[in-house]
Write an enzyme that holds these catalytic residues in place. Structure first.
Site, PDB file in Angstrom:
ATOM      1  N   GLU A 150      13.821  23.579  16.580  1.00  0.00           N
ATOM      2  CA  GLU A 150      12.703  22.750  17.042  1.00  0.00           C
ATOM      3  C   GLU A 150      11.645  22.791  15.949  1.00  0.00           C
ATOM      4  OE1 GLU A 150      12.423  20.887  19.695  1.00  0.00           O
ATOM      5  OE2 GLU A 150      14.294  21.452  20.687  1.00  0.00           O
ATOM      6  N   CYS A 173       3.188  20.593  17.439  1.00  0.00           N
ATOM      7  CA  CYS A 173       4.263  19.919  16.706  1.00  0.00           C
ATOM      8  C   CYS A 173       4.343  18.428  17.018  1.00  0.00           C
ATOM      9  CB  CYS A 173       5.602  20.589  17.004  1.00  0.00           C
ATOM     10  SG  CYS A 173       6.009  20.659  18.752  1.00  0.00           S
TER      11      CYS A 173
END
Length: 492
Positions: A226, A261
């Protein structure tokens, strides 16, 4: 070795390759004994995890404030509430997720039945990030437990208060024969990566992601990465300007002050519309955080002096500093950087090529809005891509032509809250996905199972081979009923 024993805080305790190997052996023996496989064990651990969050929410908020000065509202909504929802969903759906999935068979295997059986991978390693240090640590653990695995969690040392708290709470609430926390930095992580895991789940940046993947490749260990990237926001003129500005400001600075993110990394809009959009964003920034944003209690601080230096370096670039049109103030003593807008930074500047991961927001202008799609596609795949428009054709073009981990139309970051959507990257923004059932699947092996009885055995499959047998087998494999009949009766 209990969670408390693997902290690296006591000077006498060293977590090295030997300790990592011993830890893995202990966990693997738990898995081999079958302890983690039952529904009862999985459900009991998920319930304990939920109780942990409910009992200790104040300590969790305090740790988040200590590490990031994260406002309590953000701590609750973005971390605590999401973990509670994830736990409750897993408990509600676990029996269904664990059930074998019946699937159709073919005429060539008749009579038969088939199913896909989810089974635990074994012992998994989860290496989490500092920016949402509770959410990004515990959410994948929920998936790993639900899938019946033993787990080692390595929290980020850059968020030390949360790392210490997770080690303490996991030791108190969870089964330490199957679920452990290892604290530490690069040496401890390196020792863990030398071991053969059944899966490694990493959240962080691409540079470390490559190190994780290289270490995993030595053992043929599968990974979920991720990562991040430069998530763009394409803003059309056919919008509700006030709502758009509010959502951009909230999605950028209201999510850990840009240290997320999926935070907007840069905006693209037309040259004609940019002045209107900028004025509206400025207005909302002052409305949300006041004239002196550095002293706002509703903004997180930068996580560390290293990241502070990295961000100020982006602004100190001679080609960028003159392009600052809002903000730019910094305070090293408090690790605070005011929300900052940069207009038309050069495409080859550092701020337009590194993931910003902070309170800086470049705005790029184009002649026509469709040029924005070409600009996005000329760069590595982002983790998220955002579009604000009311035009149906532009929405369709954006969804069809922009490759990103996820796409959100007319808002920022909310797709993370939809548990029926996978969350993960593509290309440089990562591989694999989780959330909801996708978390269960990420930590499961889908085992193919075919059942046959001793009846219905076809002599044509066995030697000696004859033209008649070949005709019959061709008909069977082609699924042709008429061909089977013709072969059985010897008709040509």
């Amino acid at each position: 070795m209990a969670s408390e024993d693997v902290k690296n805080s006591p000077a006498t305790v060293v977590f090295d390759t030997e300790a990592a190997n011993s830890l893995l052996k202990e966990l693997r023996s738990t898995v081999i004994a079958g302890k983690t496989k039952s529904y009862e064990w999985r459900a009991s651990q998920l319930k304990s995890l939920l109780k942990m969050v409910e009992d200790r929410d104040k300590e969790i908020c305090d740790a988040l404030f200590s590490d990031l000065s994260k406002p309590e509202m953000e701590a609750f909504i973005h971390e605590i509430a999401m973990i509670k929802a994830s736990c409750k969903l897993a408990l509600k759906k676990l029996k269904d997720w664990m059930k074998p999935e019946k699937v159709k068979t073919t005429l060539g295997t008749f009579p038969s039945s088939a199913e896909i059986v989810p089974e635990p991978l074994g012992v998994v390693l989860i290496i989490s990030a500092w920016n949402y240090p509770f959410l990004l640590s515990v959410d994948p653990v929920i998936g790993a437990i639900a899938a019946g695995n033993a787990v080692v969690l390595k929290p980020s040392e850059i968020a030390p208060a949360m790392s210490s708290l997770l080690a303490k709470l996991f030791g108190e609430y969870l089964d330490n024969s199957a679920i452990k926390v290892v604290e530490g930095a690069v040496p401890e992580t390196s020792a863990l990566l030398e071991q053969k895991w059944d899966k490694i789940f990493y959240t962080g940046n691409g540079r470390v992601g490559r190190v994780i993947m290289a270490a995993a490749a030595k053992h043929l260990t599968p990974v979920v990465l991720e990562l991040g990237g430069k998530s763009p926001v394409l803003v059309d003129s056919d919008i509700d300007l006030t709502v758009t500005a509010k959502r951009i400001v909230s999605g950028k600075w209201g999510c850990n002050n840009g240290q997320a993110c999926v935070a907007p990394d840069y905006i693209i809009t037309t040259k004609n519309y940019a002045p209107v959009l900028i004025d509206s964003i400025r207005h909302q920034l002052v409305k949300f955080y006041g004239e002196d944003a550095l002293n706002s209690l509703d903004l997180s601080r930068v996580v560390s002096s290293n990241h502070f230096a990295r961000l100020t370096k982006l602004l100190d670039d001679d080609r960028v500093s003159g392009k600052i049109i809002h903000g730019g103030q910094t305070d090293m003593s408090s690790l605070k950087i005011a929300p900052t807008i940069v207009l038309d930074a050069p495409e080859d500047s550092l701020i337009m090529n590194e993931e910003i991961f902070g309170p800086l927001l470049p705005i790029i202008t184009v002649d026509k809005i469709e040029d924005g799609i070409n600009f996005i596609n000329s760069r590595p795949n982002p983790l998220a891509a955002y579009l604000f428009t009311n035009k149906k054709q532009l929405k369709e073009e954006f969804v069809s032509n922009v490759s990103a981990g996820g796409v959100l139309i007319n808002d920022i970051s909310l797709h993370l809250m939809v548990d029926t959507l996978p969350f993960g990257g593509v290309g440089d923004s990562g591989m694999g996905a989780y959330h909801g059932k996708f978390s269960f699947d990420a930590f499961s092996h889908k085992k193919a199972v075919l059942h046959r009885s001793f009846f219905g055995d076809a002599p044509a499959r066995y030697p000696p081979y004859t033209p008649g047998k070949l005709r019959l087998l061709k008909a069977l494999l082609d699924g042709s009923i008429l061909g089977i009949i013709r072969a059985l009766f010897g008709w040509s």
